[in-house]
Design a protein around this motif. Structure first.
Motif, mmCIF file in Angstrom:
data_model
loop_
_atom_site.group_PDB
_atom_site.id
_atom_site.type_symbol
_atom_site.label_atom_id
_atom_site.label_comp_id
_atom_site.label_asym_id
_atom_site.label_seq_id
_atom_site.Cartn_x
_atom_site.Cartn_y
_atom_site.Cartn_z
ATOM 1 N N ALA A 196 2.608 -7.136 -0.755
ATOM 2 C CA ALA A 196 1.202 -7.171 -1.199
ATOM 3 C C ALA A 196 0.750 -8.627 -1.163
ATOM 4 O O ALA A 196 1.193 -9.449 -1.957
ATOM 5 C CB ALA A 196 1.084 -6.583 -2.606
ATOM 6 N N LYS A 246 -2.488 -10.072 -1.136
ATOM 7 C CA LYS A 246 -3.806 -10.557 -1.580
ATOM 8 C C LYS A 246 -3.652 -11.942 -2.211
ATOM 9 O O LYS A 246 -2.732 -12.179 -3.004
ATOM 10 C CB LYS A 246 -4.438 -9.583 -2.574
ATOM 11 C CG LYS A 246 -3.612 -9.352 -3.819
ATOM 12 C CD LYS A 246 -4.325 -8.432 -4.816
ATOM 13 C CE LYS A 246 -3.437 -8.114 -6.001
ATOM 14 N NZ LYS A 246 -2.412 -7.091 -5.757
ATOM 15 N N ASN A 276 -5.854 -6.064 0.191
ATOM 16 C CA ASN A 276 -6.801 -5.347 -0.670
ATOM 17 C C ASN A 276 -8.256 -5.490 -0.238
ATOM 18 O O ASN A 276 -9.091 -4.713 -0.669
ATOM 19 C CB ASN A 276 -6.701 -5.838 -2.110
ATOM 20 C CG ASN A 276 -5.383 -5.480 -2.756
ATOM 21 O OD1 ASN A 276 -4.324 -5.890 -2.278
ATOM 22 N ND2 ASN A 276 -5.436 -4.709 -3.822
ATOM 23 N N ILE A 285 -4.539 -1.501 0.991
ATOM 24 C CA ILE A 285 -4.125 -0.992 -0.325
ATOM 25 C C ILE A 285 -5.184 -1.237 -1.410
ATOM 26 O O ILE A 285 -4.922 -1.029 -2.592
ATOM 27 C CB ILE A 285 -2.759 -1.580 -0.767
ATOM 28 C CG1 ILE A 285 -2.819 -3.105 -0.903
ATOM 29 C CG2 ILE A 285 -1.649 -1.176 0.206
ATOM 30 C CD1 ILE A 285 -1.545 -3.711 -1.529
ATOM 31 N N MET A 331 -0.174 7.918 -2.583
ATOM 32 C CA MET A 331 0.034 6.568 -3.118
ATOM 33 C C MET A 331 -0.395 6.596 -4.574
ATOM 34 O O MET A 331 -1.359 7.276 -4.913
ATOM 35 C CB MET A 331 -0.835 5.598 -2.320
ATOM 36 C CG MET A 331 -0.801 4.156 -2.755
ATOM 37 S SD MET A 331 -2.012 3.732 -4.020
ATOM 38 C CE MET A 331 -2.230 1.996 -3.671
ATOM 39 N N MET A 385 -0.694 4.013 -8.315
ATOM 40 C CA MET A 385 -0.533 2.740 -9.000
ATOM 41 C C MET A 385 0.289 2.898 -10.282
ATOM 42 O O MET A 385 1.120 2.087 -10.590
ATOM 43 C CB MET A 385 -1.903 2.171 -9.382
ATOM 44 C CG MET A 385 -2.771 1.798 -8.218
ATOM 45 S SD MET A 385 -2.310 0.217 -7.527
ATOM 46 C CE MET A 385 -3.011 -0.895 -8.736
ATOM 47 N N MET A 396 5.569 -1.134 -7.961
ATOM 48 C CA MET A 396 5.210 -2.519 -7.693
ATOM 49 C C MET A 396 6.338 -3.397 -8.256
ATOM 50 O O MET A 396 7.436 -2.905 -8.493
ATOM 51 C CB MET A 396 3.855 -2.827 -8.330
ATOM 52 C CG MET A 396 2.872 -1.699 -8.070
ATOM 53 S SD MET A 396 1.117 -2.004 -8.322
ATOM 54 C CE MET A 396 0.974 -3.163 -9.615
ATOM 55 N N SER A 397 6.068 -4.680 -8.437
ATOM 56 C CA SER A 397 7.150 -5.605 -8.788
ATOM 57 C C SER A 397 7.976 -5.191 -10.014
ATOM 58 O O SER A 397 9.189 -5.330 -10.009
ATOM 59 C CB SER A 397 6.580 -7.004 -9.010
ATOM 60 O OG SER A 397 6.177 -7.550 -7.766
ATOM 61 N N ARG A 420 5.327 -1.448 -2.957
ATOM 62 C CA ARG A 420 4.395 -2.532 -2.653
ATOM 63 C C ARG A 420 4.677 -3.705 -3.594
ATOM 64 O O ARG A 420 4.475 -3.596 -4.799
ATOM 65 C CB ARG A 420 2.948 -2.044 -2.827
ATOM 66 C CG ARG A 420 2.640 -0.736 -2.079
ATOM 67 C CD ARG A 420 1.239 -0.251 -2.386
ATOM 68 N NE ARG A 420 0.964 -0.212 -3.810
ATOM 69 C CZ ARG A 420 1.153 0.837 -4.606
ATOM 70 N NH1 ARG A 420 1.596 1.971 -4.120
ATOM 71 N NH2 ARG A 420 0.886 0.753 -5.890
ATOM 72 N N LEU A 421 5.180 -4.776 -3.031
ATOM 73 C CA LEU A 421 5.636 -5.888 -3.871
ATOM 74 C C LEU A 421 4.838 -7.162 -3.619
ATOM 75 O O LEU A 421 4.715 -7.616 -2.486
ATOM 76 C CB LEU A 421 7.116 -6.175 -3.599
ATOM 77 C CG LEU A 421 8.085 -5.002 -3.758
ATOM 78 C CD1 LEU A 421 9.516 -5.450 -3.481
ATOM 79 C CD2 LEU A 421 7.988 -4.405 -5.163
ATOM 80 N N GLY A 422 4.305 -7.736 -4.702
ATOM 81 C CA GLY A 422 3.586 -8.994 -4.622
ATOM 82 C C GLY A 422 4.374 -10.101 -5.318
ATOM 83 O O GLY A 422 5.119 -10.847 -4.688
ATOM 84 N N ARG A 423 4.219 -10.182 -6.642
ATOM 85 C CA ARG A 423 4.849 -11.267 -7.418
ATOM 86 C C ARG A 423 6.344 -11.374 -7.191
ATOM 87 O O ARG A 423 6.903 -12.464 -7.161
ATOM 88 C CB ARG A 423 4.579 -11.051 -8.916
ATOM 89 C CG ARG A 423 3.130 -11.265 -9.322
ATOM 90 C CD ARG A 423 2.882 -10.673 -10.686
ATOM 91 N NE ARG A 423 3.130 -9.233 -10.666
ATOM 92 C CZ ARG A 423 3.637 -8.533 -11.674
ATOM 93 N NH1 ARG A 423 3.954 -9.133 -12.799
ATOM 94 N NH2 ARG A 423 3.837 -7.245 -11.569
#
Ligand SMILES: *Cc1c(COP(=O)(O)O)cnc(C)c1O
Length: 216
Positions: free
Chosen positions: A22, A24, A45, A66, A150, A152, A193-194, A209-212
């Protein structure tokens, strides 16, 4: 730093699970580091932000949308993205199909489920998922592939509290698979997520979906 982190995390995730970075707010150089460390798919995003990055990164990665997709951005979105994970209405589906038709593309889409019934979040409620699948399936569109769900998940203090929600989404996912045996494209479950991806994988997610976690 990013490279090491990405390699470490990818090494602990089964090959059967697709990791979407992810991205963004992340810069192109940061994303390039992640790609060098093995990231194959990024999730953006915002259409405009993605367009800027796409100019440089092009098809070196696969692009998943996403964020919340506004109808007036669909035309631009379908040019860039390889999957749209956040479809929440028949109307939006029809628009995606129409815009894909004009550029000769077939777009995999996921239905976004609002699993915590949180009013401020987008997505369809769990009980509405089957109805939307039925409606999309009925119109027989040639330029979308209805490919799964999907979600959240609600914000929770303890990641473990999210498990029952993921389990519910998996249950609906499986129900639809059984109810529509000819819907061969129905294969992706994007959850986690994370803070929650390990739990999501245990509960059947095959996209996380991984960001941090990847970028710090
Ligand atoms: C930002 C974002 C993520 C990643 O969140 P992290 O907690 O940073 O891993 C996943 N999914 C969506 C839809 C996002 O917007």
């Amino acid at each position: 730093m990013i490279k090491e982190r990405v390699r470490e995390i990818l090494s602990h995730i089964p090959d059967s699970v697709l990791v979407v970075a992810a991205t963004k707010g992340r810069s192109v150089p940061e994303i390039e580091e992640a790609i060098e460390a093995g990231i194959k798919v990024i999730g953006e995003n915002y259409v405009q932000e993605a367009e800027g990055k796409f100019c440089i990164l092009q098809k070196r990665v696969e692009w998943h949308f996403i964020g919340h997709l506004q109808k007036n951005k669909v035309k631009r979105a379908v040019k860039i993205f390889d999957m749209i994970q956040t479809v929440d209405s028949l109307e939006l589906t029809l628009k995606i199909d129409k815009e894909c038709k004009t550029i000769g593309k077939v777009m995999p889409i996921l239905i976004e489920v609002n699993v915590g019934n949180e009013p401020q979040k987008v997505g369809v409620q769990l009980y509405e998922v089957e109805e939307l699948v039925k409606n999309i399936n009925q119109v027989n569109l040639n330029n979308i592939l209805l490919s799964g769900l999907m979600c959240m998940g609600p914000l929770v203090d303890n990641p473990e509290d999210i498990r029952p929600y993921f389990r519910e989404v998996k249950r609906i996912f499986t129900e639809i698979k059984l109810k529509y045996p000819n819907l061969n494209s129905w294969q992706y479950l994007s959850m986690g997520m994370s803070d929650t991806y390990n739990i999501a994988i245990e509960e059947g997610a095959n996209i996380v979906r991984l960001g941090r976690k990847l970028f710090g």
